[in-house]
Write a protein that holds these residues in place. Sequence first.
Motif, PDB file in Angstrom:
ATOM      1  N   LEU A 118      51.577   9.976  17.353  1.00 49.89           N
ATOM      2  CA  LEU A 118      50.557   9.478  18.265  1.00 49.89           C
ATOM      3  C   LEU A 118      49.164   9.784  17.733  1.00 49.89           C
ATOM      4  N   ALA A 119      48.961  11.006  17.234  1.00 48.35           N
ATOM      5  CA  ALA A 119      47.658  11.364  16.658  1.00 48.35           C
ATOM      6  C   ALA A 119      47.337  10.485  15.450  1.00 48.35           C
ATOM      7  N   SER A 120      48.359  10.172  14.666  1.00 50.72           N
ATOM      8  CA  SER A 120      48.154   9.305  13.509  1.00 50.72           C
ATOM      9  C   SER A 120      47.697   7.912  13.929  1.00 50.72           C
ATOM     10  N   GLU A 121      48.218   7.427  15.060  1.00 47.55           N
ATOM     11  CA  GLU A 121      47.795   6.119  15.568  1.00 47.55           C
ATOM     12  C   GLU A 121      46.323   6.135  15.960  1.00 47.55           C
ATOM     13  N   PHE A 122      45.806   7.293  16.299  1.00 48.20           N
ATOM     14  CA  PHE A 122      44.391   7.427  16.642  1.00 48.20           C
ATOM     15  C   PHE A 122      43.523   7.644  15.403  1.00 48.20           C
ATOM     16  N   GLY A 123      44.140   7.688  14.223  1.00 45.59           N
ATOM     17  CA  GLY A 123      43.388   7.894  12.991  1.00 45.59           C
ATOM     18  C   GLY A 123      43.210   9.343  12.611  1.00 45.59           C
ATOM     19  N   VAL A 124      44.029  10.246  13.190  1.00 49.76           N
ATOM     20  CA  VAL A 124      43.933  11.678  12.912  1.00 49.76           C
ATOM     21  C   VAL A 124      45.247  12.124  12.271  1.00 49.76           C
ATOM     22  N   LEU A 221      39.180  20.667  13.313  1.00 54.90           N
ATOM     23  CA  LEU A 221      39.914  21.396  14.336  1.00 54.90           C
ATOM     24  C   LEU A 221      39.971  20.597  15.640  1.00 54.90           C
ATOM     25  N   ILE A 222      38.892  19.892  15.947  1.00 56.63           N
ATOM     26  CA  ILE A 222      38.861  18.972  17.085  1.00 56.63           C
ATOM     27  C   ILE A 222      38.243  17.674  16.599  1.00 56.63           C
ATOM     28  N   THR A 223      38.904  16.564  16.891  1.00 57.53           N
ATOM     29  CA  THR A 223      38.440  15.252  16.465  1.00 57.53           C
ATOM     30  C   THR A 223      38.279  14.349  17.677  1.00 57.53           C
ATOM     31  N   ALA A 224      37.180  13.641  17.738  1.00 58.77           N
ATOM     32  CA  ALA A 224      36.940  12.659  18.793  1.00 58.77           C
ATOM     33  C   ALA A 224      36.916  11.270  18.175  1.00 58.77           C
ATOM     34  N   VAL A 225      37.579  10.333  18.828  1.00 60.87           N
ATOM     35  CA  VAL A 225      37.659   8.959  18.349  1.00 60.87           C
ATOM     36  C   VAL A 225      37.230   8.036  19.483  1.00 60.87           C
ATOM     37  N   GLN A 226      36.352   7.104  19.167  1.00 62.66           N
ATOM     38  CA  GLN A 226      35.948   6.087  20.140  1.00 62.66           C
ATOM     39  C   GLN A 226      36.323   4.722  19.580  1.00 62.66           C
ATOM     40  N   ALA A 227      37.266   4.042  20.240  1.00 56.20           N
ATOM     41  CA  ALA A 227      37.744   2.751  19.781  1.00 56.20           C
ATOM     42  C   ALA A 227      36.666   1.697  19.978  1.00 56.20           C
ATOM     43  N   ARG A 228      36.888   0.525  19.403  1.00 53.64           N
ATOM     44  CA  ARG A 228      35.885  -0.538  19.487  1.00 53.64           C
ATOM     45  C   ARG A 228      35.755  -1.109  20.893  1.00 53.64           C
ATOM     46  N   ASN A 229      36.769  -0.869  21.729  1.00 56.08           N
ATOM     47  CA  ASN A 229      36.661  -1.284  23.130  1.00 56.08           C
ATOM     48  C   ASN A 229      36.087  -0.174  24.002  1.00 56.08           C
ATOM     49  N   ASN A 230      35.523   0.876  23.356  1.00 54.41           N
ATOM     50  CA  ASN A 230      34.887   2.028  24.006  1.00 54.41           C
ATOM     51  C   ASN A 230      35.879   2.983  24.657  1.00 54.41           C
TER      52      ASN A 230
END
Length: 425
Positions: A118-124, A221-230
């Motif tokens: 699941l984390a990999s799907e988020f780019g992590v 250690l902590i990653t934040a991802v914002q998709a193109r749909n916000n």
Amino acid sequence: MARLVYLGLALLVALQSACASKSVLVLLQNANEASKYSQFIDGIAAAEFVVDVRGYKDSSIKLREYGTWHYDDLVLLAPKAEGFGGGIDQQTILDFVDSGHNVLMAVSSDVSEAMRSLASEFGVDLDDKGTKVYDHFNYATTADGKSDHTLVAAKDLVKIPVMVGGPYKEPVLFRGLAATISASSELATVVLSAPASAYSHDPRKPLLEPPSLLVGGGASLITAVQARNNARMVVAGGVEMFSNDFFDAQVTVGRTKTSTANRAVCLSLARWAFQESGVLVASGLRHHLLGQAEQPWGYRVNDEVEFLVDVVEREGNSTRPYKSDDIQLEFTMLSPYIRLPLQHDNQGTFSLRFKVPDVYGVFKYDIDYSRRGYSYIKLTHQVPVRPFKHNEYERFLTCAYPYYASALSMMAGFFGLGFFYLYHK
């Protein structure tokens, strides 16, 4: 009668408030662990969220039913979960994000393959299972005098107040797994990185050579991802950092005794993840000729025009004017003919005055604004640009006076010579 009316109005307001409240589903490794994260859960509830706490195997969970999402946000504090109850799977969570909802997840060194995927799907990309982050210089000693080199006191927080608040003098306690993100990623932000002296290692294996993954050099250690749909996702490598023990911890780092910033950082990050901060709302796009108030259907080449748009920053249930000098406007036809920064009046209105290019066709106003920690703004508006009509050209051009003079002088000379030859022998 009046009392009944007041009671009805109060009930209506209460129902509207309940409907307006966002709902959060918190899935724990075990439903009995709720007391372990009670301060974090209570902090979310204090921000006017309706929190539903379940164990991840609860078969009564319904994230979506008949095409309707029952929750606005999802918190996963179950690092060992191989699957979820109630028909929730990885694809359901990805559909949840694709529909504009948000996910905050925390893992540990014993992360399951399902959570890793699941984390990999988020780019992590999480480090190998069983590895831990070590730091022999910036480790914390607990109040009972126990030193733990996997208990890292990290201070390298991203300097984006809407995400993590701050600044903080206290460190953030972390124990868990490191992760990496692609250097070309435009959507991911490293929220917390460890000191340069930290590294990742599996304690069950001998350390025969320097570790290949230096946390301080390029991992997160902590990653934040914002998709193109916000939609927003947060992936934390240590689930313990959200616990009461880390919120209330009194530790010694080096020779300094200090508390931790975990409570403030985690709650600020949760509010950001649930789109309670760092949300930009653009509205009121308008344009007109200078000196006029009405918006025309189109423009003529070389017209002087003014473009305006209102941008506010939403913080919970309140808004305030957004102030920034880096929002750009493009006036585009296939490629930008004009690209200039918008000027703001400190009241949330951004404007620009410019001259329409001497090219006719279908143009569009285009604003594509992205700033770390803030939601994206994407606005487009088409407007045609026409050439001069036949009766709109100037009859006499100043630059053509020499040509006018030459034509008149030639005519005068012709009549003069003709008159001379006709009437003189």
